[in-house]
Write a protein that holds these residues in place. Structure first.
Motif: not given
Length: 730
Positions: A295-302, A308-310, A329-334
């Motif tokens: 899941i972490t890999l998927a949302i980071a690559e998306i 996308i910002d988040r 899990a979450e990935y976003s701009t700083p």
């Protein structure tokens, strides 16, 4: 006319006939004389050269016969008109010479009148203009070539003012006429007029210039061109003008843009295929790879692929009361605000009914959005939102959330890509579930045997720790009562003694000459020393009482007997209480200097955990580090470094590092096995690290990792989530 100069007639009289004849014979201009019947009476040598005929032939044939057949009729008509009207004869025409060559001439003739004012003939001249006509022909040819050229061409003077443009130039600028360009600077038609200064400065030193830039037509539309500017040089190599050739590259730019867009789409498609292949490979090996990593890999690559910002992934938990979604899990701009898992999910809780209908939520800043949808975007701080549910066996178990801070449109390929990723995650999740169920059946007996031994060990250790905790709590309680009594009375005693000392001082002042008995008693009890030392003595007693209170507080924090259930606590307090209990072991001993404790504490939030159990982990790890430092002589100061920090995905990390001798690599895999120890017989049970590993991994869903290098030291890293949740995949 200046009166000092003679009249032309007088000049002729002065020269005489012989002089005039000499002038005519040597003149570079052809001179001829005819009678009134057009019979050639005289022709000078230059006229004979122009016609290619001798004087006798001209006298016999007449000069009009030497005119080119194509010009003969026109010239005869013009000659006749001049004769009948008495006007000057002026004309440009060609002589066709006997050798077939042609000479262009400009001819002038005037009637020769006698004293009666009657015409007695004509005298005329012919100037050779062959070279001029050839030049004009060449110029017309060049002009036709320039006019028919597909490139836009303009010519300027030395000041950069346009003096000529061809039709292609007019068409390029969509102008109705070429006149609008004349006497206007070339820079006027550039989208960046300042660029003309650079062009002009380059060309004016005799160098050519070429580059891509943009013209502006009369409707202020931008026209991309490839412009070439060359200087026009005169024989002294001075710049007299500029030649500007502009090639319209609009179509080239359009094709280039389409090619670039196609390449970008192709690259995006390749990247998307790579992402899907990568996820497929992960899924094929998902029995060994945790679903959280996929899941972490998927949302980071998306996020990286679609810029996308988040991006977030959340599990659907209908059994929870506050919110039915938990962000895993979450990935976003700083620069985006990082919300807590509960707060992040609560913001789009209202969209749950739509997701449970297996519908994709696609919100964009368009006119078709409802007011409630627009309000939701404003509350979330997004300009666009996309949520795709994760469905397994017709049930929604999670969702991928994509948010962008500025308005954007979600393209069909983007939605299809995220949907494909969600489908892959559904396969991986379902596969993990099936594998878990299958393995559970196969390992029941093995697990039962393991749990039996493990339970025995745990019961022993738990009973031990429970007894220790009760003992510690009881001791702390029993110590606390007399300490409070002492603490409360020390203050009063200090006041009493102060009053007594003041009374003695008053007696000494009132009775400065006491009896010998009093003096002997003062000397015996050392009254001066008592008066100076008693305040310090009471202050020392107060410091001792405060120290006992701190130890009691540390014992209570460490035991956590009143906090057996999971709750949010300050981890730094637990670490400090453990260090307080171990203070005696940290102090210098006869064979070892004091152990230096270096704290690198980050800003940690309240951590949801079993505080007493985590304190037990801290105690085990710190005790092991102290044991290692005592058993291993070090050349430098024995040191324990404690580092805490927050990690992405709502986790915290605590590191304990020493500079002891380290652990051999071959022993590291067995380090957390029950009853395994690297200590001498009688010094360790082999249960401390095993119990610590169980507390961290099973009770808190975290990780406990050991890294060690012989001769350098050992580092234990504890990683636990900030908030505890039940297993996402049963």
């Amino acid at each position: 006319m200046d009166s000092a100069l003679p009249a032309p007639a007088n000049v002729v009289a002065m020269l005489g006939q012989s002089s005039l004849m000499a002038i005519m014979e040597t003149s570079p201009v052809g001179i001829f004389y005819t009678d009134d019947r057009n019979q050639c009476l005289y022709a000078n040598p230059q006229f004979c050269i122009l016609t290619g005929l001798g004087l006798s032939e001209l006298q016999r044939q007449g000069w009009l016969r030497a005119v080119h057949p194509e010009d003969a009729q026109r010239v005869r008509q013009e000659w006749h008109t001049a004769q009948t009207t008495g006007q000057w004869f002026q004309s440009e025409y060609r002589f066709l010479r006997p050798d077939g060559s042609v000479r262009w001439v400009y001819s002038q003739a005037q009637a020769n009148q006698d004293e009666t004012m009657l015409s007695s003939g004509y005298v005329g001249s012919c100037t050779d203009i062959t070279k001029r006509k050839q030049t004009e022909t060449e110029l017309r040819r060049y002009q036709q070539a320039v006019e028919s050229a597909s490139d836009a061409i303009a010519i300027t003077d030395a000041e950069g003012q346009i003096v000529y443009v061809n039709s292609a130039w007019v068409a390029l600028h969509h102008s109705p006429t070429a006149a609008v360009f004349h006497n206007r600077s070339l820079g006027h038609f550039l989208s960046d007029p300042i660029a003309f200064q650079g062009i002009f400065s380059t060309v004016m030193v005799g160098q050519a210039w070429q580059h891509e830039l943009e013209f502006t037509d009369h409707q202020n539309n931008l026209i991309p061109v490839f412009l070439r500017v060359s200087p026009i040089l005169n024989p002294p190599h001075q710049v007299t003008g500029l030649v500007c050739i502009a090639t319209d590259i609009s179509e080239h730019k359009r094709i280039e843009s389409k090619l670039r867009q196609f390449t970008e789409r192709l690259q995006q498609q390749i990247e998307r295929e790579q992402l899907l292949n990568q996820l497929s490979n992960q899924i094929r090996h998902s029995l060994e790879t945790p679903i959280t990593e996929i899941i972490t890999l998927a949302i980071a690559e998306i996020r990286n692929l679609l810029n996308i910002d988040r991006t977030q992934f959340a599990w659907y938990k209908p059994e929870m009361s506050s919110t039915t979604w938990r962000v895993a899990a979450e990935y976003s701009t700083p620069d985006l605000v990082l919300h807590s898992p509960v707060e992040a999910a609560r913001q789009w809780q209202a969209l749950t009914p739509q997701l449970l209908r297996h519908e994709t939520v696609q919100l964009e800043a368009t006119e078709v959005m409802t007011e409630s949808q627009q309000q939701l975007l404003r509350e979330l701080g997004y300009g666009a939102l996309l949520i795709i549910p994760l469905i397994i066996q017709h049930e929604v178990i999670g969702a991928i959330i994509c948010g962008h801070s500025t308005p954007r449109l979600w393209s069909d390929p983007e939605v299809l890509l995220i949907q494909a990723v969600v489908d892959q995650l559904a396969i991986a999740t379902n596969q993990t579930r099936l594998y878990t169920e299958t393995q559970a059946k196969a390992k029941e007996l093995e697990q039962a045997l393991y749990e039996l031994g493990h339970t025995q060990t745990q019961l022993i250790q738990t009973e031990k720790m429970s007894s220790l905790g009760q003992l510690v709590a009881g001791v702390a309680h029993e110590i606390n009562n007399p300490v409070n009594f002492i603490s409360g009375n020390v203050t009063h005693a200090h006041g009493y003694i102060t009053d007594l000392l003041e009374l003695i001082d008053c007696y000494q002042q009132e009775y400065p000459s006491p009896s010998s008995a009093i003096l002997e008693t003062q000397a015996a009890i050392e009254l001066d020393f008592l008066q100076a030392d008693l305040p310090d003595l009471f202050r020392s007693m107060q410091v001792g009482v405060d120290r006992i209170k701190e130890i009691v507080a540390s014992l209570r924090i460490f035991s956590r007997m009143d906090e057996a259930e999971m709750k949010a606590v300050n981890l730094h307090e637990g670490i400090e209480s453990t260090l307080m209990i171990l203070h005696n072991r940290i102090k210098a001993t006869g064979g070892r200097p004091v152990i230096k404790v270096v704290r690198h504490y980050g800003e940690l939030p309240q951590i949801e955990c079993y505080a007493g159990q985590l304190n037990q982990v801290f105690m085990n790890l710190l005790s092991n580090a102290i044991d290692a430092l005592e058993d291993t002589p070090v050349q430098t100061t024995p040191t324990i470094e404690i580092t805490t920090r927050c990690l992405p995905n709502y986790q915290v990390e605590i590191q304990f590092q020493d500079n002891a001798g380290g652990i051999p690599a071959k022993l590291l895999p067995r380090l957390f096995d029950p009853f395994f120890t690297t200590k001498e017989i009688g010094k360790g049970t082999g249960l401390g690290l095993s119990i610590s590993y169980q507390i961290v991994t099973e009770r808190h869903g975290g990780r406990l990792v050991c890294e060690s290098e012989v001769g350098v030291g050992t580092r234990f890293t504890v990683t636990i989530p900030i908030m505890q949740m039940s297993a996402e995949v049963a």
